[in-house]
Scaffold this motif. Structure first.
Motif, short mmCIF file in Angstrom:
data_model
loop_
_atom_site.label_atom_id
_atom_site.label_comp_id
_atom_site.label_asym_id
_atom_site.label_seq_id
_atom_site.Cartn_x
_atom_site.Cartn_y
_atom_site.Cartn_z
N ILE A 309 0.88 -1.17 0.00
CA ILE A 309 0.00 0.00 0.00
C ILE A 309 0.91 1.22 0.00
O ILE A 309 1.73 1.40 0.90
CB ILE A 309 -0.91 0.02 1.24
CG1 ILE A 309 -1.83 -1.20 1.25
CG2 ILE A 309 -1.75 1.30 1.27
CD1 ILE A 309 -2.71 -1.29 2.48
N THR A 310 0.79 2.05 -1.02
CA THR A 310 1.67 3.20 -1.17
C THR A 310 1.26 4.32 -0.22
O THR A 310 0.13 4.34 0.29
CB THR A 310 1.64 3.73 -2.60
OG1 THR A 310 0.33 4.28 -2.85
CG2 THR A 310 1.93 2.63 -3.62
N ILE A 347 0.42 2.63 5.58
CA ILE A 347 1.27 2.27 4.44
C ILE A 347 1.77 0.86 4.76
O ILE A 347 1.96 0.49 5.92
CB ILE A 347 2.46 3.24 4.31
CG1 ILE A 347 1.96 4.68 4.13
CG2 ILE A 347 3.39 2.83 3.17
CD1 ILE A 347 3.07 5.72 4.31
N TRP A 348 2.00 0.07 3.72
CA TRP A 348 2.42 -1.33 3.95
C TRP A 348 3.53 -1.64 2.96
O TRP A 348 3.35 -1.47 1.74
CB TRP A 348 1.19 -2.23 3.76
CG TRP A 348 1.42 -3.71 3.85
CD1 TRP A 348 2.52 -4.38 4.25
CD2 TRP A 348 0.45 -4.72 3.51
NE1 TRP A 348 2.32 -5.73 4.20
CE2 TRP A 348 1.06 -5.97 3.75
CE3 TRP A 348 -0.87 -4.68 3.04
CZ2 TRP A 348 0.40 -7.17 3.52
CZ3 TRP A 348 -1.52 -5.88 2.82
CH2 TRP A 348 -0.89 -7.12 3.05
N ASP A 349 4.69 -2.05 3.47
CA ASP A 349 5.74 -2.52 2.56
C ASP A 349 6.22 -3.89 2.99
O ASP A 349 6.00 -4.31 4.13
CB ASP A 349 6.89 -1.51 2.44
CG ASP A 349 7.77 -1.40 3.69
OD1 ASP A 349 8.16 -2.44 4.25
OD2 ASP A 349 8.08 -0.27 4.11
N ALA A 350 6.86 -4.60 2.07
CA ALA A 350 7.25 -5.99 2.34
C ALA A 350 8.49 -6.36 1.55
O ALA A 350 8.80 -5.78 0.50
CB ALA A 350 6.10 -6.94 1.99
N MET A 363 7.72 -7.40 6.88
CA MET A 363 6.72 -6.41 6.49
C MET A 363 6.61 -5.31 7.54
O MET A 363 6.77 -5.57 8.74
CB MET A 363 5.36 -7.07 6.27
CG MET A 363 5.39 -8.18 5.24
SD MET A 363 3.75 -8.79 4.76
CE MET A 363 3.23 -9.63 6.26
N SER A 364 6.32 -4.10 7.07
CA SER A 364 6.13 -2.96 7.98
C SER A 364 4.83 -2.24 7.64
O SER A 364 4.47 -2.11 6.46
CB SER A 364 7.31 -1.98 7.88
OG SER A 364 8.51 -2.60 8.29
N TYR A 365 4.15 -1.76 8.69
CA TYR A 365 2.91 -1.01 8.56
C TYR A 365 3.09 0.30 9.34
O TYR A 365 3.47 0.27 10.52
CB TYR A 365 1.73 -1.79 9.15
CG TYR A 365 1.44 -3.10 8.45
CD1 TYR A 365 0.32 -3.23 7.62
CD2 TYR A 365 2.24 -4.22 8.64
CE1 TYR A 365 0.02 -4.44 7.00
CE2 TYR A 365 1.96 -5.43 8.02
CZ TYR A 365 0.85 -5.53 7.19
OH TYR A 365 0.57 -6.73 6.58
#
Length: 811
Positions: A309-310, A347-350, A363-365
């Motif tokens: 999620i950007t 925001i969500w990155d992985a 993963m980070s939120y």
């Protein structure tokens, strides 16, 4: 400088050899003990070398003497099925938890104990009533005052609607603070299982106001919350072979120990929210968009973190409000707890991380308020932790590892952790914030290894997870970059704490610890670093530590299991080390107390005479001798007073032929080897050391010689075994020693460097200069601010014209 007579040569050389084991109270050989010393080692609890076996549990079939689980080892198991609803309007959780409890112990259990951790927020709880008064004078911040008032107003704690068995029949239960006892209709026999269902709800605490391990954070600008939900469902307390039920009241600091089990959790939340959780998402098609699923697939093999999620999409999500909900379903196997986070702001990155044969999704939120710091460092820190910890302990066994930004600065749960550092509003951040984020992510992700997998009891022995984890955090930080600013781990950083008096041993219950961070985090981490670098060496320590980690993976170790395993796998008796560092509040302060130089006196009378003559000639005249040079002496004007002893023929250093013959006879009786020894010009230095701090440690000595060379000498801690307060060490060298340094690389946490030098080295203290400034009096301050109306009131300045209003008049 002392000399040895020829007739005493053999005795002198023996004495020199025995200096290695010198005890001011009596000399013992290096390889033997007096009967009194041997008996004292086993009977005196204050002897730093007394063995710890009497203090530790007797080994048996459950836990064997090597520190490993025994053939009869057992532990309980609890599986959970939970359906929970997050009410964003009321900031409340409501649902039902179903527990299947497996009695794998050899004991029959008439009741179960359940942890109700949220009850610590209940008005009148032990946690609130045992809080001591804060300092209210001379000032207190608004934030601190808000926290004081909120904790006394918040309607916290569980509301238990029902407790039933598998058939839906009500079970008797008793609420006792943060614990609940459920009485079973039939006692649970070994090998049997029972089912319990608990309907409950509670209000979510504001973790930005009341210190908590999970809670909510409100964002005024967009009217959104971040929820970090932990310790959120009734959980079975641990039942162990070493302590039965662990049902100590939860006062907020001593965390918990729980049973491992499988979880099936369904979380219903507003449809616009994104949920991060322990476990594997079982219904991605129902809760994720196609774009998010595609990006997740890409992230598995990416080299850098990928936005799922950007930031732009998260900003759009913030403003969406509907009445719809989504249910996120997660499955987690062999975990001891479960936590989740939810928000519209995420925001969500992985990034996929290869761990053995599997790919772990790091993963980070986080909200836009955490950028650009989080997208740069959070997920990379997760990946780094998995790699480094895996080498020192074991491969990470779970499918995901998650870091969430929210109101909690740092807290850990299986597969997910909560971390707080954020940049400033303008996106800039300090060095402290940057490394604070990296460190807290490493630390909290690292807790998956200790205590989530190596399942120690945090409420009883906090150091077994916080200390071990802080030690590995230090190793991981040092592998992040050169000169990483680690807060804990280096021995020199714990000396201030160890020098102080307000402390208790590491082996203290969590709620009774003084100076929590230093005691449970810093001191044990430092001890392990010293054990690795200075006592055992890296290879031996790393082998033993991995052995401990793998022996107790998914099992429940105690301190003695750790201590025994480290000794078993390293092959070194470390009782003295555990006793000093973990069972006492002694500190390290070893001092150089003096040095003496001995040389062999060969007994040659001519050599002795010449040496004595030179020693006399080298002496500087005394002040009396200087002033008496022109003194009129009687012997000069009464010549008859002079005799043989005043004549040039008399030489007080003359060697008689009889002395030469005696010496030659002595030489003729020596072997060639003994003659060679007699000719040696070797220096025998006896260095005296004192143990002022009480904690025995190796003596690390750097010796500097007159030829500008130096060498390190290490004398193991056992050098103190006959006398833990004073010891002397013989240094045999052909070189001249000009300087000695103790612990030059600051390896042992020695609290006083001032006594670590010979000759004594001045260690300067600094003082600042300041310039006296005369402060303005109230009248001067008023005049400077344009508030002085003295001039307008003066009778000499009257006028019929209106004056221009001054600052105060115009208000």
């Amino acid at each position: 400088m002392a000399s040895l007579n020829p007739a005493s040569l053999v005795t002198a050389l023996l004495a020199i050899a025995l200096v290695i084991g010198t005890d001011p109270a009596g000399v013992h050989s290096a390889g033997a003990q007096s009967p009194e010393s041997a008996n004292r080692k086993h009977s005196d609890p204050h002897d730093p070398f007394a063995q710890l076996d009497p203090w530790w549990p007797t080994p048996g079939a459950t836990r064997i003497a090597s520190g490993a689980p025994g053939p009869a080892y057992w532990q309980q198991r609890a599986d959970y099925e939970i359906d929970i609803t997050l009410d964003d309007d009321q900031q409340q959780l409501k649902g039902v938890v179903k527990i299947r409890y497996h009695n794998q112990s050899p004991h029959t259990l008439p009741y179960l104990w359940i942890q109700l951790d949220q009850n610590r927020f209940r008005q009148g709880s032990d946690a609130l009533e045992t809080v001591t008064a804060p300092s209210l004078s001379p000032k207190i911040s608004f934030g601190a005052m808000k926290s004081i008032l909120a904790s006394r107003q918040f309607d916290g704690g569980y509301r238990i609607t029902s407790v039933t068995d598998a058939a839906g029949e009500s079970l008797p239960h008793t609420d006792i603070g943060t614990m609940m006892r459920i009485d079973l209709p039939t006692a649970l026999a070994p090998g049997e299982k029972t089912d319990v269902a608990i309907d409950y709800s509670y209000n979510i605490v504001d973790a930005k106001v009341i210190r908590a391990r999970g809670g909510k954070e409100f964002f005024e600008d967009d009217k959104n919350y971040i929820y970090e939900i932990a310790q959120w469902f009734p959980r079975v307390a641990a039942y162990t072979d070493f302590g039965a039920w662990q049902h100590k009241s939860f006062l907020g600091r001593g965390e918990f120990t729980l049973e491992l089990g499988n979880y099936r959790v369904r979380i219903t939340a507003p449809a616009e929210m994104v949920v991060a959780s322990t476990g594997t998402l079982e219904n991605p098609d129902e809760v994720l968009t196609e774009r998010w699923k595609q990006r997740l697939t890409e992230a598995e093999s990416a080299e850098k973190p990928v936005f799922i999620i950007t930031p732009e999409e998260a900003e759009t999500n913030e403003s969406v409000r509907t009445q719809r909900t989504k249910t996120w379903e997660f499955d987690a196997k062999n975990v001891r707890d479960f936590a989740f986070a939810a928000s519209r702001k995420f925001i969500w990155d992985a990034l996929g991380v290869k761990v053995g044969s599997q790919t772990v999704m790091a993963m980070s939120y986080y909200p836009n308020e955490a950028e650009p710091l989080w997208s740069k460092y959070s997920t990379e820190s997760i990946a780094h932790t998995l790699e480094v910890y895996g080498r020192y302990a074991f491969e990470y066994p779970y499918p995901v590892a998650i870091s969430v930004n929210g109101p909690v600065y740092g807290m850990e749960y299986p597969m997910i952790c909560f971390n707080g550092p954020r940049p400033e509003d303008d996106g800039t951040y300090s060095k402290e914030t940057k490394y604070g984020l990296i460190s807290v992510v490493i630390h909290e992700v690292g807790h998956n290894f200790f205590p989530m997998i190596v399942n120690s009891d945090e409420r009883q022995w906090t150091w077994m997870d916080e200390g071990l984890n802080t030690f590995l955090q230090y190793l991981a930080e040092q592998e992040w970059e050169e000169d990483y600013p680690s807060r804990r781990g280096d021995p020199e950083k714990i000396t201030g704490y160890m020098r102080g008096n307000n402390q208790r041993p590491i082996m203290t219950g969590s709620e009774e610890i003084l100076q929590f961070g230093n005691n449970a985090y810093g001191k044990p981490a430092t001890a392990l670093n010293i054990l690795r670098e200075t006592i055992l060496g890296r290879d031996s320590f790393d082998f033993a530590f991995r052995e401990y980690s793998r022996r107790w993976k998914f099992k429940r170790p105690t301190p003695s299991d750790f201590f025994r395993t480290m000794e078993d796998a390293s092959g070194v008796d470390l009782d003295w080390f555990w006793r000093g560092w973990f069972y006492s509040t002694d500190h390290v302060d070893i001092a150089i107390d003096g040095i003496q130089l001995y040389k062999i006196d060969a007994g040659d009378p001519d050599e002795k005479a010449e040496r004595t003559r030179q020693e006399r000639d080298r002496k500087e005249a005394t002040v009396t001798e200087d002033r008496n040079q022109d003194l009129r002496r009687r012997i000069d004007w009464q010549p008859g007073l002079k005799d043989f002893y005043n004549s040039p023929q008399y030489d007080e250093f003359k060697v008689e032929e009889e002395d030469r013959k005696s010496f030659q006879k002595f030489l003729d009786g020596l072997s060639s080897e003994e003659r060679a020894i007699l000719r040696r010009t070797t220096n025998f230095y006896v260095v005296d050391f004192r143990n002022l701090g009480g904690l025995v440690m190796p003596i690390l000595l750097r010796v500097h010689y007159a030829d500008n060379t130096s060498e390190m000498m290490t004398f193991p801690a056992q050098i103190w075994r006959h006398n833990s307060k004073r010891v002397s060490k013989l240094i045999v060298t052909d070189k001249e020693i000009v300087r000695l340094e103790l612990d030059p690389k600051r390896q042992t946490a020695d609290v006083d460097e001032g006594n670590n030098h010979w000759p004594e080295k001045m260690v300067p203290s600094r003082f600042k200069l300041f310039k006296d400034e005369k402060k303005k009096n109230p009248m001067q301050k008023a005049a400077a601010n344009g508030q002085d109306d003295t001039e307008q009131a003066s009778p000499d300045k009257t006028t019929d014209q209106p004056t221009e209003p001054g600052p105060e008049q115009g208000k």
